[in-house]
Design a protein around this motif. Structure first.
Motif, PDB file in Angstrom:
ATOM      1  N   PHE A   1      12.910   7.705   5.222  1.00  0.00           N
ATOM      2  CA  PHE A   1      13.105   6.102   6.282  1.00  0.00           C
ATOM      3  C   PHE A   1      11.930   5.439   6.001  1.00  0.00           C
ATOM      4  O   PHE A   1      11.044   5.269   5.388  1.00  0.00           O
ATOM      5  N   GLY A   2      12.289   4.665   6.341  1.00  0.00           N
ATOM      6  CA  GLY A   2      11.963   2.810   6.287  1.00  0.00           C
ATOM      7  C   GLY A   2      12.297   2.145   6.609  1.00  0.00           C
ATOM      8  O   GLY A   2      13.590   2.425   8.172  1.00  0.00           O
ATOM      9  N   TYR A   3      11.416   0.786   7.675  1.00  0.00           N
ATOM     10  CA  TYR A   3      11.989  -0.228   7.767  1.00  0.00           C
ATOM     11  C   TYR A   3      11.521  -1.530   7.917  1.00  0.00           C
ATOM     12  O   TYR A   3      10.846  -1.574   6.645  1.00  0.00           O
TER      13      TYR A   3
ATOM     14  N   VAL B   1       8.485   5.816   5.666  1.00  0.00           N
ATOM     15  CA  VAL B   1       7.955   6.845   5.677  1.00  0.00           C
ATOM     16  C   VAL B   1       8.608   8.258   5.521  1.00  0.00           C
ATOM     17  O   VAL B   1       9.859   7.967   4.377  1.00  0.00           O
ATOM     18  N   PRO B   2       7.508   8.595   5.217  1.00  0.00           N
ATOM     19  CA  PRO B   2       7.987   9.964   4.643  1.00  0.00           C
ATOM     20  C   PRO B   2       9.268  10.657   5.034  1.00  0.00           C
ATOM     21  O   PRO B   2       9.517  10.882   5.976  1.00  0.00           O
ATOM     22  N   GLY B   3      10.325  11.212   3.962  1.00  0.00           N
ATOM     23  CA  GLY B   3      11.374  12.235   4.875  1.00  0.00           C
ATOM     24  C   GLY B   3      12.526  11.812   3.869  1.00  0.00           C
ATOM     25  O   GLY B   3      13.910  11.505   4.552  1.00  0.00           O
TER      26      GLY B   3
ATOM     27  N   LEU C   1      15.721   0.253  10.580  1.00  0.00           N
ATOM     28  CA  LEU C   1      15.557   1.208  10.357  1.00  0.00           C
ATOM     29  C   LEU C   1      16.205   1.811   9.180  1.00  0.00           C
ATOM     30  O   LEU C   1      17.251   1.874   9.449  1.00  0.00           O
TER      31      LEU C   1
ATOM     32  N   MET D   1       0.853  -1.193  -0.140  1.00  0.00           N
ATOM     33  CA  MET D   1       0.528  -0.038  -0.049  1.00  0.00           C
ATOM     34  C   MET D   1       1.006   1.383   0.380  1.00  0.00           C
ATOM     35  O   MET D   1       1.829   1.136   0.686  1.00  0.00           O
ATOM     36  N   GLU D   2       0.544   2.121  -0.771  1.00  0.00           N
ATOM     37  CA  GLU D   2       1.570   3.381  -0.669  1.00  0.00           C
ATOM     38  C   GLU D   2       0.197   4.267  -0.885  1.00  0.00           C
ATOM     39  O   GLU D   2      -0.513   4.941  -1.542  1.00  0.00           O
ATOM     40  N   SER D   3       1.153   5.756  -0.288  1.00  0.00           N
ATOM     41  CA  SER D   3       0.304   6.805   0.256  1.00  0.00           C
ATOM     42  C   SER D   3       1.520   8.497  -1.458  1.00  0.00           C
ATOM     43  O   SER D   3       2.168   7.617  -1.706  1.00  0.00           O
TER      44      SER D   3
ATOM     45  N   TRP E   1       4.377   7.211   2.482  1.00  0.00           N
ATOM     46  CA  TRP E   1       4.109   6.374   2.758  1.00  0.00           C
ATOM     47  C   TRP E   1       4.205   4.836   2.152  1.00  0.00           C
ATOM     48  O   TRP E   1       3.743   5.049   1.194  1.00  0.00           O
ATOM     49  N   SER E   2       4.280   3.627   2.683  1.00  0.00           N
ATOM     50  CA  SER E   2       3.841   2.516   2.038  1.00  0.00           C
ATOM     51  C   SER E   2       4.237   1.489   3.207  1.00  0.00           C
ATOM     52  O   SER E   2       4.789   1.974   4.185  1.00  0.00           O
ATOM     53  N   PHE E   3       3.508   1.084   3.035  1.00  0.00           N
ATOM     54  CA  PHE E   3       3.673  -0.817   4.182  1.00  0.00           C
ATOM     55  C   PHE E   3       2.947  -2.105   3.203  1.00  0.00           C
ATOM     56  O   PHE E   3       2.232  -1.884   2.474  1.00  0.00           O
TER      57      PHE E   3
END
Lengths: 368, 368, 368
Positions: free
Chosen positions: C60-62, C56-58, C80, C8-10, C14-16
């Protein structure tokens, strides 16, 4: 809708959202080397949580989170809820109503670890059935609680209650509260132990520690106050933990803190919701041309585990922290603590139990 | 598409759905106090499961669920599947074909715990490779199974098979079945143990218990019948477990039950799918102007763990339950059981091993 | 967007994506029976992983994955990340830079288990802070690492670095690399142990094994080369592990392999991305009129655990595997290994420690 992860919703009242958080710590502890506990550098996965929360039509909901950080799976929150207007009924393992610092998410606290009394007095999630009611600025919380499901312990019974009054004075959010805690230990192995790490968690050394002692019940009282004024915030709590012992004097231990913080970046501030601190959302996050939020905090933290013949030690702790919040769901924390100990558990070579310990901690944090 | 949680699907044949369930129990057990096992009140997180299931284009699929309730992570289902018309091939840890009560999800059963023989005879998920084939009203199931992956046990080998005939007579759903189970214990430490709690799970006391004894194989036979007629249902099963012992007589233990239930709320009924009971969907759920479904059930449950020189005890158990199903995915269960024991493990002060035990249980349940 | 599971993406960055994998193994090991380790048939859930990854916007990710296969919860990846152009900063538990075979996902390797030295030399994920930088065909990787969070072990400190050069020659993907590893063991209990199973994992027998011995540090060097030419691939690595011992000679152990593979099905080939092998995507998958991809691989695998007075044994292993990949996210693997041992741990009845062991393994695999 995105809240770190997608929150999926249907028109008929369903919702679902995955949840997770990662905290990595790198810490250092410096103590007199003759104590044998000058622990030095260590690293730790402080929290590795996965879970989900959602709504079920009819006012029902759930939240489920498991922590994998400690080399095993530990359920943190696992609740079923029912909501109707201001009323929320919660069944399952959740935070009893142990006050502002304990109830606010670790994602949003001002220092790497919560104030000393929260761990020392074993404030933690427990299986229970509770009710909350919000009416304007008044919040009432109360419930019956047993044990934490990750403890092998026998069944405990008890209750917790909390009252919060949170008026707004112009732009200033005020918070006043009081809480009560009771646990009957008659059914358990009848011992309690209060102790605390030197601020950082990656060490397993506790310089203050009552050791195990017999007890029949715990009774706790907490008072709390806080204010958010633009970029400033202050918060203070005091907590008394009275322990009933069979045939011996009953000690009352005490912990308390005063903290204050300030955002260096324009437009940033702490947030508050339903009696606890909430998420910081940088006004100018990284990735949108900004540099995120930068916050400095100081705290005086006191813990006294010595009373009625039990000598667990006393600590006066001075904290400073710098928190960089690049985006809503990421944080980097740096913290330094100086701790003055009396009656510490580990004596120095000269037999002294009054000495200073310093700790430094850095944390990388992300959540969804 | 919502089935408790969103089921995401693509046109090319992908799907994904998060899964989870929460069961909280509060129970009380009353036994003669001189047995030392008048356990009283206790609470328990009975099930805390998180997982996911999905389809992969080409007929493949998976299901994965982990239980966190017992202070550790235990994989429940973890399967890969391949489907082609009526045929399903399953590899991984799944329910062997142990009969109607064991195979129906605990989310949909009529009492807080399944019939006594299902736990007593160690019926559980095992790693295996199985095939199912549905042709009209006939369902054939069979597979080779080894051990449950949460057991440290050595490798076991065995097989299970089940046949179900489920015709509809007008509006009445009928169900007839038979199952066979075999486990070779030659490779293990060669002992088995059959025992059972007094209906509720939060206690760890078992009044019937064969203790560990040497065994070389288990052979099980089950028969089952059930009917759903509007708001009524009846179900019955019998199961024989024969244990081969080296150089000793081979005991055959037996368990069986008859249950009947009735929905007090109009339009509600049990459902049935692929040889097992399925989800109850209230005709008038909470949140849509209704009050959900209300169901009353009674059961007679028998277990005999005494044979061929092994005296594990016998119990005649009488159950009544009240189930409130506010919505498709929430339930509250209340159950009372009276159990008449013979040859119980714990004698009374007077040396009697024939006495009654009562248990009461309440459960809050949500799933997605 | 589907990658096994929905990603899923915005629009705001964002994504998940949920993650998971299931590996089930059925294996057989044949050894001289007088060694007491002619283990025969066994089954195992090799990997049962659930997790999630996201952005995560900016920048970042996990990524978070937990393995439930070994009767407990073990965190595999928990990271992270921060990305900016070719640079990636990673904090948390992740694969140190131990070479092509260890770093490529087990979902994509050519044999049921990786080459012998990867397990023998304890190459595994560790908590650390690392940086990667990709510039054209050059990839630089390096970081500081401590311990694996599933080990109870004390803190270790160390570093890893790797350089990869991966030019394309026409249609041929080439890969050349070198890596360096160092671990300081001064803070631990000061012992290491190197050992390895006979290719398949479901057995716990190791025919080569140094036993525990005192050590103060580990230093590793690796070289690697590979090529993908249409349906063909070849890959080879060598790895030296030098162990410093207090007051004794320092042994250097060695492992290496050469493998080659070929797709029998038209249009299929291995893929390569960022210095490691990536997912095979069948040209004609099952469910779209095709039969998936069929691949045959051979490998010569060498491991020498005998040096400087430590006699851990030597093995020459010959592998062949057949891999059927019905769709992008499903695989069936079959493998046979013949292993010639010298100085094996378990002598035969005649006292010989030079003998052959055979193993066979089958795996069913699905991931999302």
């Amino acid at each position: 809708k995105w809240k770190g992860a997608p929150e999926m919703e249907s028109k008929s009242g369903w919702s679902f959202k995955p949840r997770g958080r990662l905290n990595y710590d790198a810490v250092a502890v410096s103590a007199p080397s003759s104590t044998g506990h000058d622990d030095g550098f260590s690293t730790e996965a402080r929290r590795v949580r996965i879970g989900a929360s959602g709504d079920v039509p009819g006012g029902f909901g759930y939240k489920l989170e498991v922590n994998f950080a400690e080399n095993e799976a530990e359920v943190t929150d696992a609740i079923l809820t029912y909501e109707d207007k201001g009323l929320t009924i919660t069944a399952g393992q959740h935070n009893a109503f142990h006050g502002l610092e304990e109830m606010s998410s670790s994602l949003f606290t001002s220092f790497i670890e919560r104030t000393a009394f929260t761990d020392a007095f074993n404030l933690q999630r427990r299986i229970g059935l509770s009710a909350q009611y919000q009416a304007g600025d008044i919040l009432l919380q109360g419930g019956a609680f047993t044990h934490n499901m990750n403890d092998d312990a026998d069944q405990q019974g008890g209750g917790d209650a909390r009252v919060v009054y949170s008026p707004k004075m112009g732009e200033t959010q005020l918070h006043f509260g009081g809480s009560f805690h009771y646990t009957n230990l008659d059914n358990t192995d009848n011992t309690v132990r209060y102790r605390q790490r030197p601020e950082v968690h990656a060490t397993s050394t506790r310089f203050v520690d009552t050791g195990n002692f017999e007890a029949t019940s715990e009774t706790g009282y907490g008072v709390e106050a806080a204010a958010i004024m633009g970029p400033f915030h202050v918060a203070t709590e005091g907590r008394w933990q009275k322990v009933s012992r069979p045939g011996l004097a009953d000690p009352t231990f005490f912990g308390g803190y005063v903290e204050a913080g300030f955002f260096l970046t324009k437009g940033d501030h702490r947030t508050y919701k339903k009696g606890i601190f909430d998420r910081v959302k940088p006004a100018n996050p990284v990735g949108k041309g900004g540099m995120g939020a930068l916050q400095v905090n100081v705290r005086y933290d006191y813990l006294d585990l010595t009373d009625a013949g039990i000598v667990g030690g006393t600590q006066n702790q001075y904290d400073i922290s710098l928190i960089w919040t690049p985006t809503d769901h990421t944080r980097l924390l740096f913290g330094y603590a100086h701790i003055e100990l009396d009656d510490a558990v580990y004596p120095t070579a000269s037999g002294s139990t009054s000495y200073g310990v310093d700790s430094f901690g850095a944390r990388a944090q992300i959540d969804f």
